[in-house]
Design a protein around this motif. Sequence first.
Motif, PDB file in Angstrom:
ATOM      1  N   SER A 190      -5.876   5.694 -15.460  1.00  0.00           N
ATOM      2  CA  SER A 190      -5.896   6.969 -14.730  1.00  0.00           C
ATOM      3  C   SER A 190      -6.207   6.822 -13.247  1.00  0.00           C
ATOM      4  O   SER A 190      -7.015   7.547 -12.692  1.00  0.00           O
ATOM      5  CB  SER A 190      -6.882   7.941 -15.371  1.00  0.00           C
ATOM      6  OG  SER A 190      -6.478   8.221 -16.678  1.00  0.00           O
ATOM      7  N   GLY A 191      -5.577   5.920 -12.587  1.00  0.00           N
ATOM      8  CA  GLY A 191      -5.698   5.878 -11.131  1.00  0.00           C
ATOM      9  C   GLY A 191      -6.534   4.744 -10.626  1.00  0.00           C
ATOM     10  O   GLY A 191      -6.168   3.597 -10.750  1.00  0.00           O
ATOM     11  N   GLY A 192      -7.674   5.081 -10.061  1.00  0.00           N
ATOM     12  CA  GLY A 192      -8.526   4.061  -9.492  1.00  0.00           C
ATOM     13  C   GLY A 192      -7.995   3.547  -8.172  1.00  0.00           C
ATOM     14  O   GLY A 192      -7.392   4.278  -7.401  1.00  0.00           O
ATOM     15  N   TYR A 193      -8.213   2.279  -7.918  1.00  0.00           N
ATOM     16  CA  TYR A 193      -7.874   1.738  -6.610  1.00  0.00           C
ATOM     17  C   TYR A 193      -6.378   1.722  -6.337  1.00  0.00           C
ATOM     18  O   TYR A 193      -5.952   1.792  -5.195  1.00  0.00           O
ATOM     19  CB  TYR A 193      -8.476   0.344  -6.417  1.00  0.00           C
ATOM     20  CG  TYR A 193      -7.751  -0.769  -7.132  1.00  0.00           C
ATOM     21  CD1 TYR A 193      -6.754  -1.476  -6.486  1.00  0.00           C
ATOM     22  CD2 TYR A 193      -8.068  -1.110  -8.437  1.00  0.00           C
ATOM     23  CE1 TYR A 193      -6.084  -2.503  -7.126  1.00  0.00           C
ATOM     24  CE2 TYR A 193      -7.399  -2.130  -9.078  1.00  0.00           C
ATOM     25  CZ  TYR A 193      -6.412  -2.819  -8.429  1.00  0.00           C
ATOM     26  OH  TYR A 193      -5.747  -3.828  -9.056  1.00  0.00           O
ATOM     27  N   ARG A 194      -5.539   1.644  -7.350  1.00  0.00           N
ATOM     28  CA  ARG A 194      -4.089   1.633  -7.102  1.00  0.00           C
ATOM     29  C   ARG A 194      -3.606   2.978  -6.559  1.00  0.00           C
ATOM     30  O   ARG A 194      -2.736   3.023  -5.700  1.00  0.00           O
ATOM     31  CB  ARG A 194      -3.327   1.260  -8.363  1.00  0.00           C
ATOM     32  CG  ARG A 194      -3.526  -0.182  -8.744  1.00  0.00           C
ATOM     33  CD  ARG A 194      -2.614  -0.574  -9.880  1.00  0.00           C
ATOM     34  NE  ARG A 194      -3.033  -1.789 -10.512  1.00  0.00           N
ATOM     35  CZ  ARG A 194      -2.697  -2.996 -10.090  1.00  0.00           C
ATOM     36  NH1 ARG A 194      -1.959  -3.134  -9.038  1.00  0.00           N
ATOM     37  NH2 ARG A 194      -3.120  -4.059 -10.725  1.00  0.00           N
ATOM     38  N   THR A 195      -4.153   4.078  -7.057  1.00  0.00           N
ATOM     39  CA  THR A 195      -3.797   5.390  -6.533  1.00  0.00           C
ATOM     40  C   THR A 195      -4.210   5.498  -5.077  1.00  0.00           C
ATOM     41  O   THR A 195      -3.445   5.979  -4.228  1.00  0.00           O
ATOM     42  CB  THR A 195      -4.478   6.506  -7.355  1.00  0.00           C
ATOM     43  OG1 THR A 195      -4.072   6.392  -8.709  1.00  0.00           O
ATOM     44  CG2 THR A 195      -4.108   7.879  -6.821  1.00  0.00           C
ATOM     45  N   ILE A 196      -5.399   5.031  -4.770  1.00  0.00           N
ATOM     46  CA  ILE A 196      -5.874   5.055  -3.388  1.00  0.00           C
ATOM     47  C   ILE A 196      -4.982   4.175  -2.523  1.00  0.00           C
ATOM     48  O   ILE A 196      -4.606   4.555  -1.414  1.00  0.00           O
ATOM     49  CB  ILE A 196      -7.347   4.594  -3.313  1.00  0.00           C
ATOM     50  CG1 ILE A 196      -8.233   5.602  -4.030  1.00  0.00           C
ATOM     51  CG2 ILE A 196      -7.791   4.401  -1.867  1.00  0.00           C
ATOM     52  CD1 ILE A 196      -9.643   5.125  -4.268  1.00  0.00           C
ATOM     53  N   ASP A 197      -4.571   3.017  -3.037  1.00  0.00           N
ATOM     54  CA  ASP A 197      -3.689   2.124  -2.291  1.00  0.00           C
ATOM     55  C   ASP A 197      -2.355   2.803  -1.993  1.00  0.00           C
ATOM     56  O   ASP A 197      -1.843   2.706  -0.881  1.00  0.00           O
ATOM     57  CB  ASP A 197      -3.472   0.824  -3.059  1.00  0.00           C
ATOM     58  CG  ASP A 197      -2.598  -0.149  -2.291  1.00  0.00           C
ATOM     59  OD1 ASP A 197      -2.968  -0.501  -1.152  1.00  0.00           O
ATOM     60  OD2 ASP A 197      -1.549  -0.544  -2.825  1.00  0.00           O
ATOM     61  N   PHE A 198      -1.768   3.486  -2.986  1.00  0.00           N
ATOM     62  CA  PHE A 198      -0.511   4.210  -2.750  1.00  0.00           C
ATOM     63  C   PHE A 198      -0.686   5.230  -1.626  1.00  0.00           C
ATOM     64  O   PHE A 198       0.151   5.336  -0.731  1.00  0.00           O
ATOM     65  CB  PHE A 198      -0.040   4.942  -4.009  1.00  0.00           C
ATOM     66  CG  PHE A 198       0.657   4.063  -5.007  1.00  0.00           C
ATOM     67  CD1 PHE A 198       1.332   2.921  -4.634  1.00  0.00           C
ATOM     68  CD2 PHE A 198       0.656   4.409  -6.341  1.00  0.00           C
ATOM     69  CE1 PHE A 198       1.982   2.125  -5.563  1.00  0.00           C
ATOM     70  CE2 PHE A 198       1.301   3.629  -7.283  1.00  0.00           C
ATOM     71  CZ  PHE A 198       1.965   2.484  -6.894  1.00  0.00           C
ATOM     72  N   MET A 199      -1.784   5.965  -1.671  1.00  0.00           N
ATOM     73  CA  MET A 199      -2.025   6.988  -0.651  1.00  0.00           C
ATOM     74  C   MET A 199      -2.209   6.355   0.723  1.00  0.00           C
ATOM     75  O   MET A 199      -1.672   6.855   1.719  1.00  0.00           O
ATOM     76  CB  MET A 199      -3.240   7.834  -1.034  1.00  0.00           C
ATOM     77  CG  MET A 199      -2.985   8.697  -2.253  1.00  0.00           C
ATOM     78  SD  MET A 199      -4.462   9.503  -2.900  1.00  0.00           S
ATOM     79  CE  MET A 199      -5.032  10.431  -1.512  1.00  0.00           C
ATOM     80  N   LEU A 200      -2.945   5.260   0.787  1.00  0.00           N
ATOM     81  CA  LEU A 200      -3.164   4.587   2.067  1.00  0.00           C
ATOM     82  C   LEU A 200      -1.864   3.994   2.612  1.00  0.00           C
ATOM     83  O   LEU A 200      -1.608   4.057   3.824  1.00  0.00           O
ATOM     84  CB  LEU A 200      -4.233   3.503   1.926  1.00  0.00           C
ATOM     85  CG  LEU A 200      -5.653   4.013   1.711  1.00  0.00           C
ATOM     86  CD1 LEU A 200      -6.594   2.849   1.430  1.00  0.00           C
ATOM     87  CD2 LEU A 200      -6.136   4.817   2.903  1.00  0.00           C
ATOM     88  N   GLN A 201      -1.035   3.427   1.753  1.00  0.00           N
ATOM     89  CA  GLN A 201       0.247   2.873   2.201  1.00  0.00           C
ATOM     90  C   GLN A 201       1.149   3.974   2.740  1.00  0.00           C
ATOM     91  O   GLN A 201       1.818   3.795   3.760  1.00  0.00           O
ATOM     92  CB  GLN A 201       0.943   2.117   1.056  1.00  0.00           C
ATOM     93  CG  GLN A 201       0.259   0.835   0.667  1.00  0.00           C
ATOM     94  CD  GLN A 201       0.268  -0.198   1.784  1.00  0.00           C
ATOM     95  OE1 GLN A 201       1.168  -0.255   2.602  1.00  0.00           O
ATOM     96  NE2 GLN A 201      -0.765  -1.018   1.814  1.00  0.00           N
ATOM     97  N   ASP A 202       1.180   5.116   2.053  1.00  0.00           N
ATOM     98  CA  ASP A 202       1.968   6.257   2.539  1.00  0.00           C
ATOM     99  C   ASP A 202       1.457   6.733   3.889  1.00  0.00           C
ATOM    100  O   ASP A 202       2.237   7.016   4.805  1.00  0.00           O
ATOM    101  CB  ASP A 202       1.932   7.419   1.538  1.00  0.00           C
ATOM    102  CG  ASP A 202       2.722   7.131   0.279  1.00  0.00           C
ATOM    103  OD1 ASP A 202       3.532   6.174   0.276  1.00  0.00           O
ATOM    104  OD2 ASP A 202       2.532   7.873  -0.705  1.00  0.00           O
ATOM    105  N   THR A 203       0.140   6.817   4.018  1.00  0.00           N
ATOM    106  CA  THR A 203      -0.458   7.244   5.287  1.00  0.00           C
ATOM    107  C   THR A 203      -0.135   6.258   6.395  1.00  0.00           C
ATOM    108  O   THR A 203       0.210   6.649   7.513  1.00  0.00           O
ATOM    109  CB  THR A 203      -1.991   7.387   5.134  1.00  0.00           C
ATOM    110  OG1 THR A 203      -2.263   8.291   4.069  1.00  0.00           O
ATOM    111  CG2 THR A 203      -2.628   7.886   6.419  1.00  0.00           C
ATOM    112  N   LEU A 204      -0.203   4.969   6.108  1.00  0.00           N
ATOM    113  CA  LEU A 204       0.121   3.945   7.094  1.00  0.00           C
ATOM    114  C   LEU A 204       1.566   4.084   7.562  1.00  0.00           C
ATOM    115  O   LEU A 204       1.843   4.015   8.762  1.00  0.00           O
ATOM    116  CB  LEU A 204      -0.115   2.552   6.512  1.00  0.00           C
ATOM    117  CG  LEU A 204       0.237   1.374   7.418  1.00  0.00           C
ATOM    118  CD1 LEU A 204      -0.608   1.393   8.691  1.00  0.00           C
ATOM    119  CD2 LEU A 204       0.045   0.068   6.668  1.00  0.00           C
ATOM    120  N   CYS A 205       2.482   4.296   6.641  1.00  0.00           N
ATOM    121  CA  CYS A 205       3.894   4.467   7.017  1.00  0.00           C
ATOM    122  C   CYS A 205       4.080   5.669   7.931  1.00  0.00           C
ATOM    123  O   CYS A 205       4.833   5.606   8.909  1.00  0.00           O
ATOM    124  CB  CYS A 205       4.762   4.619   5.769  1.00  0.00           C
ATOM    125  SG  CYS A 205       4.943   3.099   4.830  1.00  0.00           S
TER     126      CYS A 205
END
Length: 70
Positions: A44-59
């Motif tokens: 149910s998420g965890g660090y991978r969900t945060i990573d997806f959000m951070l990668q999107d924000t970086l782009c």
Amino acid sequence: MNTLLECRFMQTALGHAPCTLTDEELRSDFKDFQTALLDLLDGSGGYRTIDFMLQDTLCILEHIFSSKKK
């Protein structure tokens, strides 16, 4: 794992089901696939969900800053 392989998105992507989905249905099915994949990877998420959000924000930020330089 069967949930991922049997989902409508994966069946369409593999060509096992005819592609009669609208773009909206395909996006929705991809979201369901992504959620199932995240649940499989780390419950149910965890660090991978945060990573997806951070990668999107970086782009988004890279796009904004590269636009300002021009």
